[in-house]
Design a protein around this motif. Structure first.
Motif, PDB file in Angstrom:
ATOM      1  N   VAL A 194       0.842  -1.188   0.000  1.00 49.18           N
ATOM      2  CA  VAL A 194       0.000   0.000   0.000  1.00 49.18           C
ATOM      3  C   VAL A 194       0.882   1.245   0.000  1.00 49.18           C
ATOM      4  CG1 VAL A 194      -1.857   1.250   1.154  1.00 49.18           C
ATOM      5  CG2 VAL A 194      -1.779  -1.250   1.293  1.00 49.18           C
ATOM      6  N   SER A 195       0.804   2.042  -1.042  1.00 51.07           N
ATOM      7  CA  SER A 195       1.544   3.300  -1.135  1.00 51.07           C
ATOM      8  C   SER A 195       0.672   4.434  -0.610  1.00 51.07           C
ATOM      9  CB  SER A 195       1.938   3.578  -2.585  1.00 51.07           C
ATOM     10  OG  SER A 195       2.720   2.523  -3.103  1.00 51.07           O
ATOM     11  N   VAL A 196       1.247   5.304   0.196  1.00 49.18           N
ATOM     12  CA  VAL A 196       0.470   6.357   0.837  1.00 49.18           C
ATOM     13  C   VAL A 196       1.205   7.690   0.792  1.00 49.18           C
ATOM     14  CG1 VAL A 196      -0.638   4.728   2.427  1.00 49.18           C
ATOM     15  CG2 VAL A 196       1.475   5.901   3.123  1.00 49.18           C
ATOM     16  N   LYS A 197       0.460   8.753   1.075  1.00 44.71           N
ATOM     17  CA  LYS A 197       1.055  10.059   1.323  1.00 44.71           C
ATOM     18  C   LYS A 197       0.344  10.657   2.534  1.00 44.71           C
ATOM     19  CE  LYS A 197      -1.830  13.069  -1.601  1.00 44.71           C
ATOM     20  NZ  LYS A 197      -1.812  14.079  -2.701  1.00 44.71           N
ATOM     21  N   PHE A 198       1.046  11.504   3.286  1.00 43.89           N
ATOM     22  CA  PHE A 198       0.479  12.127   4.470  1.00 43.89           C
ATOM     23  C   PHE A 198       1.417  13.251   4.902  1.00 43.89           C
ATOM     24  CE2 PHE A 198       3.256   8.738   5.683  1.00 43.89           C
ATOM     25  CZ  PHE A 198       3.946   9.173   6.799  1.00 43.89           C
ATOM     26  N   THR A 199       0.959  14.036   5.846  1.00 39.18           N
ATOM     27  CA  THR A 199       1.772  15.126   6.372  1.00 39.18           C
ATOM     28  C   THR A 199       2.269  14.753   7.756  1.00 39.18           C
ATOM     29  OG1 THR A 199       0.472  16.748   5.149  1.00 39.18           O
ATOM     30  CG2 THR A 199       1.832  17.569   6.953  1.00 39.18           C
ATOM     31  N   GLN A 200       3.567  14.908   7.976  1.00 41.97           N
ATOM     32  CA  GLN A 200       4.153  14.597   9.275  1.00 41.97           C
ATOM     33  C   GLN A 200       5.070  15.744   9.685  1.00 41.97           C
ATOM     34  OE1 GLN A 200       6.128  10.772  11.297  1.00 41.97           O
ATOM     35  NE2 GLN A 200       7.296  11.515   9.555  1.00 41.97           N
ATOM     36  N   GLY A 201       4.798  16.330  10.832  1.00 44.01           N
ATOM     37  CA  GLY A 201       5.601  17.458  11.275  1.00 44.01           C
ATOM     38  C   GLY A 201       5.607  18.600  10.282  1.00 44.01           C
ATOM     39  N   GLY A 202       4.496  18.768   9.564  1.00 40.77           N
ATOM     40  CA  GLY A 202       4.400  19.813   8.570  1.00 40.77           C
ATOM     41  C   GLY A 202       5.045  19.480   7.247  1.00 40.77           C
ATOM     42  N   LEU A 203       5.645  18.288   7.118  1.00 38.68           N
ATOM     43  CA  LEU A 203       6.346  17.898   5.898  1.00 38.68           C
ATOM     44  C   LEU A 203       5.496  16.954   5.049  1.00 38.68           C
ATOM     45  CD1 LEU A 203       9.904  17.144   7.366  1.00 38.68           C
ATOM     46  CD2 LEU A 203       9.146  19.226   6.175  1.00 38.68           C
ATOM     47  N   PRO A 204       5.317  17.237   3.759  1.00 37.50           N
ATOM     48  CA  PRO A 204       4.675  16.266   2.861  1.00 37.50           C
ATOM     49  C   PRO A 204       5.515  14.993   2.839  1.00 37.50           C
ATOM     50  CG  PRO A 204       4.790  18.431   1.837  1.00 37.50           C
ATOM     51  CD  PRO A 204       5.659  18.494   3.060  1.00 37.50           C
ATOM     52  N   THR A 205       4.901  13.881   3.154  1.00 38.85           N
ATOM     53  CA  THR A 205       5.617  12.619   3.335  1.00 38.85           C
ATOM     54  C   THR A 205       4.973  11.523   2.505  1.00 38.85           C
ATOM     55  OG1 THR A 205       6.235  13.274   5.590  1.00 38.85           O
ATOM     56  CG2 THR A 205       6.367  10.927   5.071  1.00 38.85           C
ATOM     57  N   VAL A 206       5.784  10.598   2.015  1.00 36.48           N
ATOM     58  CA  VAL A 206       5.276   9.453   1.262  1.00 36.48           C
ATOM     59  C   VAL A 206       5.783   8.174   1.909  1.00 36.48           C
ATOM     60  CG1 VAL A 206       5.046  10.667  -0.932  1.00 36.48           C
ATOM     61  CG2 VAL A 206       7.224   9.613  -0.335  1.00 36.48           C
ATOM     62  N   GLY A 207       5.099   7.070   1.628  1.00 41.11           N
ATOM     63  CA  GLY A 207       5.535   5.825   2.239  1.00 41.11           C
ATOM     64  C   GLY A 207       4.867   4.616   1.631  1.00 41.11           C
ATOM     65  N   VAL A 208       5.316   3.452   2.061  1.00 39.70           N
ATOM     66  CA  VAL A 208       4.658   2.209   1.672  1.00 39.70           C
ATOM     67  C   VAL A 208       4.655   1.282   2.862  1.00 39.70           C
ATOM     68  CG1 VAL A 208       6.652   0.909   0.805  1.00 39.70           C
ATOM     69  CG2 VAL A 208       4.425   0.500  -0.157  1.00 39.70           C
ATOM     70  N   LEU A 209       3.536   0.642   3.112  1.00 45.53           N
ATOM     71  CA  LEU A 209       3.481  -0.413   4.113  1.00 45.53           C
ATOM     72  C   LEU A 209       3.183  -1.712   3.384  1.00 45.53           C
ATOM     73  CD1 LEU A 209       0.281  -1.334   4.871  1.00 45.53           C
ATOM     74  CD2 LEU A 209       0.276   1.011   5.725  1.00 45.53           C
ATOM     75  N   THR A 228       6.050  -4.700   7.230  1.00 47.61           N
ATOM     76  CA  THR A 228       7.260  -3.889   7.189  1.00 47.61           C
ATOM     77  C   THR A 228       6.970  -2.668   6.315  1.00 47.61           C
ATOM     78  OG1 THR A 228       8.178  -4.964   5.226  1.00 47.61           O
ATOM     79  CG2 THR A 228       8.752  -5.915   7.372  1.00 47.61           C
ATOM     80  N   GLY A 229       7.787  -1.655   6.428  1.00 49.35           N
ATOM     81  CA  GLY A 229       7.568  -0.496   5.576  1.00 49.35           C
ATOM     82  C   GLY A 229       8.554   0.617   5.846  1.00 49.35           C
ATOM     83  N   VAL A 230       8.470   1.646   5.030  1.00 49.19           N
ATOM     84  CA  VAL A 230       9.347   2.802   5.163  1.00 49.19           C
ATOM     85  C   VAL A 230       8.548   4.077   4.931  1.00 49.19           C
ATOM     86  CG1 VAL A 230      11.511   1.672   4.566  1.00 49.19           C
ATOM     87  CG2 VAL A 230      10.021   2.484   2.752  1.00 49.19           C
ATOM     88  N   TRP A 231       9.069   5.198   5.404  1.00 49.82           N
ATOM     89  CA  TRP A 231       8.458   6.497   5.165  1.00 49.82           C
ATOM     90  C   TRP A 231       9.563   7.536   5.013  1.00 49.82           C
ATOM     91  CZ3 TRP A 231       9.066   4.351   9.909  1.00 49.82           C
ATOM     92  CH2 TRP A 231       9.638   5.120  10.918  1.00 49.82           C
ATOM     93  N   VAL A 232       9.287   8.610   4.245  1.00 50.57           N
ATOM     94  CA  VAL A 232      10.303   9.628   3.980  1.00 50.57           C
ATOM     95  C   VAL A 232       9.626  10.902   3.486  1.00 50.57           C
ATOM     96  CG1 VAL A 232      10.658   8.922   1.579  1.00 50.57           C
ATOM     97  CG2 VAL A 232      12.512  10.032   2.800  1.00 50.57           C
ATOM     98  N   PRO A 233      10.147  12.078   3.831  1.00 54.62           N
ATOM     99  CA  PRO A 233       9.604  13.308   3.257  1.00 54.62           C
ATOM    100  C   PRO A 233       9.742  13.283   1.739  1.00 54.62           C
ATOM    101  CG  PRO A 233      10.970  13.828   5.167  1.00 54.62           C
ATOM    102  CD  PRO A 233      11.180  12.369   4.857  1.00 54.62           C
ATOM    103  N   LEU A 234       8.746  13.794   1.047  1.00 53.33           N
ATOM    104  CA  LEU A 234       8.777  13.794  -0.409  1.00 53.33           C
ATOM    105  C   LEU A 234      10.034  14.482  -0.934  1.00 53.33           C
ATOM    106  CD1 LEU A 234       7.366  13.180  -3.092  1.00 53.33           C
ATOM    107  CD2 LEU A 234       6.081  15.318  -2.828  1.00 53.33           C
ATOM    108  N   ALA A 235      10.459  15.529  -0.271  1.00 51.70           N
ATOM    109  CA  ALA A 235      11.637  16.274  -0.722  1.00 51.70           C
ATOM    110  C   ALA A 235      12.930  15.489  -0.566  1.00 51.70           C
ATOM    111  CB  ALA A 235      11.739  17.587   0.051  1.00 51.70           C
ATOM    112  N   GLU A 236      12.920  14.393   0.224  1.00 51.61           N
ATOM    113  CA  GLU A 236      14.130  13.611   0.468  1.00 51.61           C
ATOM    114  C   GLU A 236      14.081  12.237  -0.186  1.00 51.61           C
ATOM    115  OE1 GLU A 236      15.948  13.948   4.473  1.00 51.61           O
ATOM    116  OE2 GLU A 236      14.112  15.020   5.002  1.00 51.61           O
ATOM    117  N   VAL A 237      13.093  11.996  -1.021  1.00 53.61           N
ATOM    118  CA  VAL A 237      12.977  10.697  -1.689  1.00 53.61           C
ATOM    119  C   VAL A 237      14.245  10.385  -2.486  1.00 53.61           C
ATOM    120  CG1 VAL A 237      11.798   9.478  -3.559  1.00 53.61           C
ATOM    121  CG2 VAL A 237      10.466  10.591  -1.771  1.00 53.61           C
TER     122      VAL A 237
END
Length: 288
Positions: A194-209, A228-237
């Motif tokens: 499952v690929s997702v996007k969300f806001t974390q700490g004001g940062l646009p973030t993407v991830g997959v679980l 298992t999964g990972v998450w990262v700010p979109l700007a740091e992909v």
């Protein structure tokens, strides 16, 4: 993600490596999934679920993934295309490609381990093991092993359950894409990505679980929830994708024999923590 609150197994569009049967099973250092009472972690999430492959197929031509052409957070398909393009530029990754100097971390008491770059933080929050880039937890990797009550679960409903739990902390989370794969090892596993996007700490973030499902226990009346999964700010992909993918590719669990603990991995782990040696006592790794 900040571990100082409820468990945050927020994910990211970066985990394409395989998951083997039992890869996430076994006791965590705190929080015991062997207590099969049906309790689960308190996650965060939000947003209506989408149908499988709800986003249009990726375009034939993808822009080169560089920090300078990060897609708009409002363009779901562009995000999927961008993250795929970044991952395609990563070199082949496996347990044997772990860079020298990375730390080996014990994920479960039964001997599952991952490797992470020096300075990255790790810890257990309930039944979730997390590795994060820094104390802010804006990027990282997680392993979850717990149980949910009932025996009618499949990989899709387990992933939906996890997503709904995540919405409690991330009410703007949105699913970009969800699909099911059958493992390539002939083990009968179903893997829901499952690929997702969300806001974390004001940062646009993407991830997959990624949820792995085999079967539920009619005797115990529950079903393993293994993810298992990972998450990262979109700007740091572009800068962190290959690192996070290498952490994921380094996940290893003991196999074979009457114990789930590997003597070699246990000894190596204990020595990395400053002990003189390590050995297996039953399924547990004991350092001394």
């Amino acid at each position: 993600m900040n571990r100082a609150g409820s468990t945050r197994t927020t994910a990211c569009l970066l985990a394409l490596a395989f998951v083997l049967a039992g890869a996430c099973e076994g006791k965590f250092d705190s929080g015991d999934p062997a207590d099969q009472s049906g309790s689960t972690t308190d996650f965060d999430t939000s947003g209506p679920l989408l149908e499988d492959d709800a986003v249009a197929p990726a375009k034939d031509v993808k822009p080169p993934p560089t920090p300078g052409n990060v897609p708009s957070y409002d363009d779901d398909q562009a995000i999927l295309d961008y993250c795929e393009a970044v991952l395609m530029q990563c070199p082949p990754l496996s347990q044997s490609t772990v860079p020298a100097g990375w730390d080996m971390l014990m994920v479960t008491e039964s001997g599952c381990t991952v490797h992470a770059p020096p300075g990255w933080l790790h810890g257990v929050d309930g039944v979730t093991f997390e590795v994060t880039k820094d104390a802010a937890g804006t990027a990282g990797y997680f392993v979850l092993a717990t149980y949910v009550p009932g025996t009618d679960w499949n990989e899709a409903t387990l992933a939906d359950y996890l997503y709904q739990e995540l919405l409690n902390d991330y009410p703007d989370m949105k699913i970009l894409k969800a699909e099911t794969f059958t493992d390539s090892f002939g083990l009968g596993l179903k893997i829901r990505v499952v690929s997702v996007k969300f806001t974390q700490g004001g940062l646009p973030t993407v991830g997959v679980l990624r949820v792995v499902h085999y079967e539920c226990s009619m005797i115990l009346g529950n079903c393993p929830l293994t993810s298992t999964g990972v998450w990262v700010p979109l700007a740091e992909v572009a800068s962190l994708s290959c690192t996070l993918a290498q952490i994921d590719a380094s996940l290893r669990c003991p196999s074979g024999g009457g114990s789930d603990c590997s003597e070699g991995e246990c000894d190596t782990y204990c020595k990395s923590q400053g002990y003189s040696s390590g050995s297996c006592v039953g399924d547990d790794c004991q350092c001394g």
